[in-house]
Design a protein around this motif. Structure first.
Motif, mmCIF file in Angstrom:
data_model
loop_
_atom_site.group_PDB
_atom_site.id
_atom_site.type_symbol
_atom_site.label_atom_id
_atom_site.label_comp_id
_atom_site.label_asym_id
_atom_site.label_seq_id
_atom_site.Cartn_x
_atom_site.Cartn_y
_atom_site.Cartn_z
ATOM 1 N N ARG A 83 0.828 -1.210 0.000
ATOM 2 C CA ARG A 83 0.000 0.000 0.000
ATOM 3 C C ARG A 83 0.866 1.265 0.000
ATOM 4 O O ARG A 83 0.558 2.236 -0.677
ATOM 5 C CB ARG A 83 -0.955 0.001 1.190
ATOM 6 N N ARG A 84 1.951 1.246 0.745
ATOM 7 C CA ARG A 84 2.846 2.412 0.797
ATOM 8 C C ARG A 84 3.567 2.629 -0.537
ATOM 9 O O ARG A 84 3.721 3.755 -0.997
ATOM 10 C CB ARG A 84 3.854 2.246 1.919
ATOM 11 N N VAL A 85 4.014 1.543 -1.161
ATOM 12 C CA VAL A 85 4.731 1.648 -2.438
ATOM 13 C C VAL A 85 3.808 2.172 -3.530
ATOM 14 O O VAL A 85 4.180 3.068 -4.297
ATOM 15 C CB VAL A 85 5.354 0.288 -2.841
ATOM 16 N N THR A 86 2.596 1.613 -3.618
ATOM 17 C CA THR A 86 1.676 2.087 -4.656
ATOM 18 C C THR A 86 1.245 3.522 -4.389
ATOM 19 O O THR A 86 1.096 4.303 -5.326
ATOM 20 C CB THR A 86 0.451 1.162 -4.798
ATOM 21 N N ALA A 87 1.079 3.909 -3.120
ATOM 22 C CA ALA A 87 0.731 5.294 -2.790
ATOM 23 C C ALA A 87 1.857 6.243 -3.184
ATOM 24 O O ALA A 87 1.606 7.339 -3.705
ATOM 25 C CB ALA A 87 0.416 5.424 -1.304
ATOM 26 N N ALA A 88 3.105 5.827 -2.982
ATOM 27 C CA ALA A 88 4.250 6.667 -3.355
ATOM 28 C C ALA A 88 4.308 6.873 -4.867
ATOM 29 O O ALA A 88 4.805 7.896 -5.345
ATOM 30 C CB ALA A 88 5.551 6.031 -2.863
ATOM 31 N N ALA A 89 3.770 5.906 -5.636
ATOM 32 C CA ALA A 89 3.726 6.025 -7.093
ATOM 33 C C ALA A 89 2.464 6.750 -7.567
ATOM 34 O O ALA A 89 2.234 6.889 -8.763
ATOM 35 C CB ALA A 89 3.793 4.639 -7.733
ATOM 36 N N GLY A 90 1.637 7.192 -6.601
ATOM 37 C CA GLY A 90 0.443 7.948 -6.947
ATOM 38 C C GLY A 90 -0.791 7.109 -7.205
ATOM 39 O O GLY A 90 -1.743 7.575 -7.829
ATOM 40 N N HIS A 91 -0.791 5.859 -6.706
ATOM 41 C CA HIS A 91 -1.928 4.964 -6.923
ATOM 42 C C HIS A 91 -2.433 4.422 -5.592
ATOM 43 O O HIS A 91 -1.650 4.140 -4.697
ATOM 44 C CB HIS A 91 -1.539 3.789 -7.821
ATOM 45 N N LYS A 92 -3.729 4.247 -5.497
ATOM 46 C CA LYS A 92 -4.334 3.685 -4.297
ATOM 47 C C LYS A 92 -4.515 2.183 -4.473
ATOM 48 O O LYS A 92 -4.990 1.721 -5.505
ATOM 49 C CB LYS A 92 -5.699 4.330 -4.043
ATOM 50 N N THR A 93 -4.134 1.402 -3.457
ATOM 51 C CA THR A 93 -4.366 -0.041 -3.473
ATOM 52 C C THR A 93 -5.788 -0.286 -3.019
ATOM 53 O O THR A 93 -6.171 0.090 -1.917
ATOM 54 C CB THR A 93 -3.379 -0.769 -2.536
ATOM 55 N N ILE A 94 -6.561 -0.917 -3.876
ATOM 56 C CA ILE A 94 -7.955 -1.186 -3.557
ATOM 57 C C ILE A 94 -8.112 -2.586 -2.962
ATOM 58 O O ILE A 94 -8.871 -2.795 -2.030
ATOM 59 C CB ILE A 94 -8.833 -1.043 -4.819
ATOM 60 N N ARG A 95 -7.362 -3.551 -3.493
ATOM 61 C CA ARG A 95 -7.492 -4.932 -3.046
ATOM 62 C C ARG A 95 -6.160 -5.654 -3.188
ATOM 63 O O ARG A 95 -5.453 -5.461 -4.166
ATOM 64 C CB ARG A 95 -8.549 -5.630 -3.899
ATOM 65 N N LEU A 96 -5.828 -6.499 -2.217
ATOM 66 C CA LEU A 96 -4.636 -7.338 -2.276
ATOM 67 C C LEU A 96 -5.066 -8.799 -2.286
ATOM 68 O O LEU A 96 -5.955 -9.189 -1.541
ATOM 69 C CB LEU A 96 -3.737 -7.102 -1.054
ATOM 70 N N CYS A 97 -4.434 -9.593 -3.132
ATOM 71 C CA CYS A 97 -4.732 -11.026 -3.224
ATOM 72 C C CYS A 97 -3.422 -11.788 -3.063
ATOM 73 O O CYS A 97 -2.580 -11.749 -3.949
ATOM 74 C CB CYS A 97 -5.351 -11.377 -4.576
ATOM 75 N N ARG A 98 -3.258 -12.470 -1.945
ATOM 76 C CA ARG A 98 -2.052 -13.279 -1.733
ATOM 77 C C ARG A 98 -2.227 -14.601 -2.463
ATOM 78 O O ARG A 98 -3.238 -15.266 -2.311
ATOM 79 C CB ARG A 98 -1.831 -13.527 -0.241
ATOM 80 N N VAL A 99 -1.236 -14.982 -3.280
ATOM 81 C CA VAL A 99 -1.334 -16.225 -4.046
ATOM 82 C C VAL A 99 -0.381 -17.302 -3.538
ATOM 83 O O VAL A 99 -0.547 -18.468 -3.852
ATOM 84 C CB VAL A 99 -1.117 -15.989 -5.557
ATOM 85 N N SER A 100 0.627 -16.907 -2.764
ATOM 86 C CA SER A 100 1.523 -17.905 -2.184
ATOM 87 C C SER A 100 2.169 -17.338 -0.929
ATOM 88 O O SER A 100 2.248 -16.128 -0.738
ATOM 89 C CB SER A 100 2.599 -18.350 -3.177
ATOM 90 N N ILE A 101 2.615 -18.258 -0.089
ATOM 91 C CA ILE A 101 3.373 -17.913 1.114
ATOM 92 C C ILE A 101 4.578 -18.829 1.113
ATOM 93 O O ILE A 101 4.425 -20.050 1.211
ATOM 94 C CB ILE A 101 2.552 -18.116 2.400
ATOM 95 N N GLY A 102 5.767 -18.251 0.969
ATOM 96 C CA GLY A 102 6.967 -19.080 0.893
ATOM 97 C C GLY A 102 6.875 -20.037 -0.279
ATOM 98 O O GLY A 102 6.597 -19.636 -1.401
ATOM 99 N N ALA A 103 7.048 -21.321 -0.013
ATOM 100 C CA ALA A 103 7.027 -22.323 -1.082
ATOM 101 C C ALA A 103 5.634 -22.910 -1.303
ATOM 102 O O ALA A 103 5.475 -23.852 -2.052
ATOM 103 C CB ALA A 103 7.997 -23.452 -0.737
ATOM 104 N N PHE A 104 4.609 -22.336 -0.683
ATOM 105 C CA PHE A 104 3.266 -22.897 -0.779
ATOM 106 C C PHE A 104 2.334 -22.005 -1.577
ATOM 107 O O PHE A 104 2.162 -20.827 -1.275
ATOM 108 C CB PHE A 104 2.676 -23.137 0.616
ATOM 109 N N ARG A 105 1.713 -22.601 -2.612
ATOM 110 C CA ARG A 105 0.710 -21.899 -3.414
ATOM 111 C C ARG A 105 -0.628 -22.001 -2.680
ATOM 112 O O ARG A 105 -0.996 -23.069 -2.195
ATOM 113 C CB ARG A 105 0.594 -22.552 -4.787
ATOM 114 N N LEU A 106 -1.339 -20.889 -2.584
ATOM 115 C CA LEU A 106 -2.645 -20.892 -1.947
ATOM 116 C C LEU A 106 -3.717 -21.234 -2.969
ATOM 117 O O LEU A 106 -3.665 -20.791 -4.102
ATOM 118 C CB LEU A 106 -2.924 -19.520 -1.322
ATOM 119 N N ARG A 107 -4.680 -22.013 -2.568
ATOM 120 C CA ARG A 107 -5.754 -22.420 -3.468
ATOM 121 C C ARG A 107 -6.832 -21.341 -3.529
ATOM 122 O O ARG A 107 -7.251 -20.811 -2.516
ATOM 123 C CB ARG A 107 -6.373 -23.721 -3.000
#
Length: 80
Positions: free
Chosen positions: A34-58
């Motif tokens: 959220r901080r990185v996208t805000a610094a680039a002038g964009h608002k983060t509306i939604r985050l979707c985590r697809v993996s954690i470490g070596a594990f893909r999330l279903r």
């Protein structure tokens, strides 16, 4: 308006709400995306985590649901 085929990487695509990005973090900090996208002038509306470490999330799991880990859930080096 930016055309779909001319999107810079890591853009995955656009919809009527905005641009979809794929970010890979080796070490996440609180609200870092959220901080990185805000610094680039964009608002983060939604985050979707697809993996954690070596594990893909279903995608089929609802929040709070769980399932045993299977071989296909483990990401091997060089595979995404």
């Amino acid at each position: 308006e930016m055309e779909q085929q001319n999107l810079p990487k890591p853009c995955l695509g656009m919809d009527r709400v905005g641009i979809w990005l794929e970010l890979v973090l080796n070490e996440g900090r609180n609200r870092q995306v959220r901080r990185v996208t805000a610094a680039a002038g964009h608002k983060t509306i939604r985050l979707c985590r697809v993996s954690i470490g070596a594990f893909r999330l279903r995608k089929s799991l609802e929040p709070g649901e769980w399932t045993p880990i299977e071989k296909d859930d483990i990401l091997l080096p060089g595979k995404s």
